[in-house]
Design an enzyme around this catalytic site. Sequence first.
Site, PDB file in Angstrom:
ATOM      1  CB  THR A 154      -2.075  -3.374  -1.694  1.00  0.00           C
ATOM      2  OG1 THR A 154      -3.391  -3.914  -1.762  1.00  0.00           O
ATOM      3  CG2 THR A 154      -1.191  -4.330  -0.933  1.00  0.00           C
ATOM      4  NE  ARG A 182     -11.417  -9.003  -0.245  1.00  0.00           N
ATOM      5  CZ  ARG A 182     -10.336  -8.344  -0.635  1.00  0.00           C
ATOM      6  NH1 ARG A 182      -9.550  -7.782   0.253  1.00  0.00           N
ATOM      7  NH2 ARG A 182     -10.032  -8.256  -1.911  1.00  0.00           N
ATOM      8  CB  VAL A 183      -8.251 -13.284   2.969  1.00  0.00           C
ATOM      9  CG1 VAL A 183      -6.767 -13.266   2.640  1.00  0.00           C
ATOM     10  CG2 VAL A 183      -8.458 -13.391   4.481  1.00  0.00           C
ATOM     11  N   GLY A 184      -7.842 -10.927   0.558  1.00  0.00           N
ATOM     12  CA  GLY A 184      -7.529 -10.706  -0.851  1.00  0.00           C
ATOM     13  C   GLY A 184      -6.262 -11.421  -1.277  1.00  0.00           C
ATOM     14  CG  ASP A 185      -3.877  -9.352  -4.113  1.00  0.00           C
ATOM     15  OD1 ASP A 185      -4.791  -8.642  -3.628  1.00  0.00           O
ATOM     16  OD2 ASP A 185      -2.782  -8.878  -4.467  1.00  0.00           O
ATOM     17  N   GLY A 206      -4.211  -4.109  -6.013  1.00  0.00           N
ATOM     18  CA  GLY A 206      -5.401  -4.011  -6.854  1.00  0.00           C
ATOM     19  C   GLY A 206      -6.543  -4.848  -6.327  1.00  0.00           C
ATOM     20  N   GLY A 208      -8.177  -7.760  -5.202  1.00  0.00           N
ATOM     21  CA  GLY A 208      -7.578  -9.002  -4.730  1.00  0.00           C
ATOM     22  C   GLY A 208      -8.168 -10.263  -5.314  1.00  0.00           C
TER      23      GLY A 208
HETATM   24  N1  GLY Z   1      -5.062  -6.034  -3.079  1.00  0.00           N
HETATM   25  C1  GLY Z   1      -5.625  -5.879  -1.803  1.00  0.00           C
HETATM   26  C2  GLY Z   1      -6.846  -6.639  -1.592  1.00  0.00           C
HETATM   27  O1  GLY Z   1      -7.580  -6.932  -2.532  1.00  0.00           O
HETATM   28  O2  GLY Z   1      -7.121  -6.981  -0.464  1.00  0.00           O
END
Ligand code: GLY
Length: 289
Positions: A154, A182-185, A206, A208
């Site tokens: 990221t 899908r959505v991460g952190d 990293g 997410g």
């Molecule tokens: N850190 C980016 C993601 O997991 O989407």
Amino acid sequence: MTWVLIVHGGAKEIAPDQEDANRRGCLEAVAAGQAILEQGGSAVDAVEAAIRILESDPTFNAGYGSDLNADGEVEMDAAMMDGSSLSLGAVAAIQGVRHPISIARRMLAEPPTLLVGEGARRFAVAHGAELCEPGELILPGSDGPDRKTHDHDTVGCVALDTSGRIAAGTSTGGLDETLPGRVGDSPLPGCGFYADDQVGGVAFSGDGECIARTLLAARVMQALEGSQLPQAAVEASLTHLARVGGEAGGIVLDRVGRVGWAHNSSHFAVAWVTDSMRTPLVRLRQDEE
Ligand code: GLY
């Protein structure tokens, strides 16, 4: 008053033939932010400028060069936080825009803190964002049988300006071959980022899901509030990943401009500069000389 800017180009494995590109890209991003801060510009402007450079560079998994999801498409997440007002802007699973970070930044002035998918793109269109065909963001060769992926990473930036304002931003193409939607952190405050002028700012990269489950950014902010130094705060936060696994790296600065960064991935591309440094520093690993 001092100014500080720190960027990262992802917690990931960096092959030897990618080292120069990672260093160069991070330094270009720092230079873009530095040009704003040394003229007395705002932390929000500096973070946006730095991340736009990283989003344009195919070395990094954000904007142009984003990883592809399981349908072979690019979906991006980005966020910006203004630590003066605690204003938040974030987009998730957005397609067909050149610079997700600029849309997140535009949202700072609006009530919603997070827009997803088609709603995020409609906001981008309504506010004159730079649009593109979703396929234009796919790197040549990255959707074929020999496709190269970015492992995971990221991009992110945290800055302190001469007025004492702190901003943090993130942008990502997510993880390779994840489910569409899908959505991460990265667009979630307290997970992938946070900024508060009274405390400091942080941005993570990293895995997410692991970062979200362990609330890494919130842990760093809490540690800074408890007067821990940024380096100790980010190192301590990463120990919580032991419960869920996963790799991450974080960049941090506190309200007086002290910097910290740490990672449990093999590499973490980081560069930073302050008004008292002659030239920016860039590192690909914490133990690099
Ligand atoms: N850190 C980016 C993601 O997991 O989407």
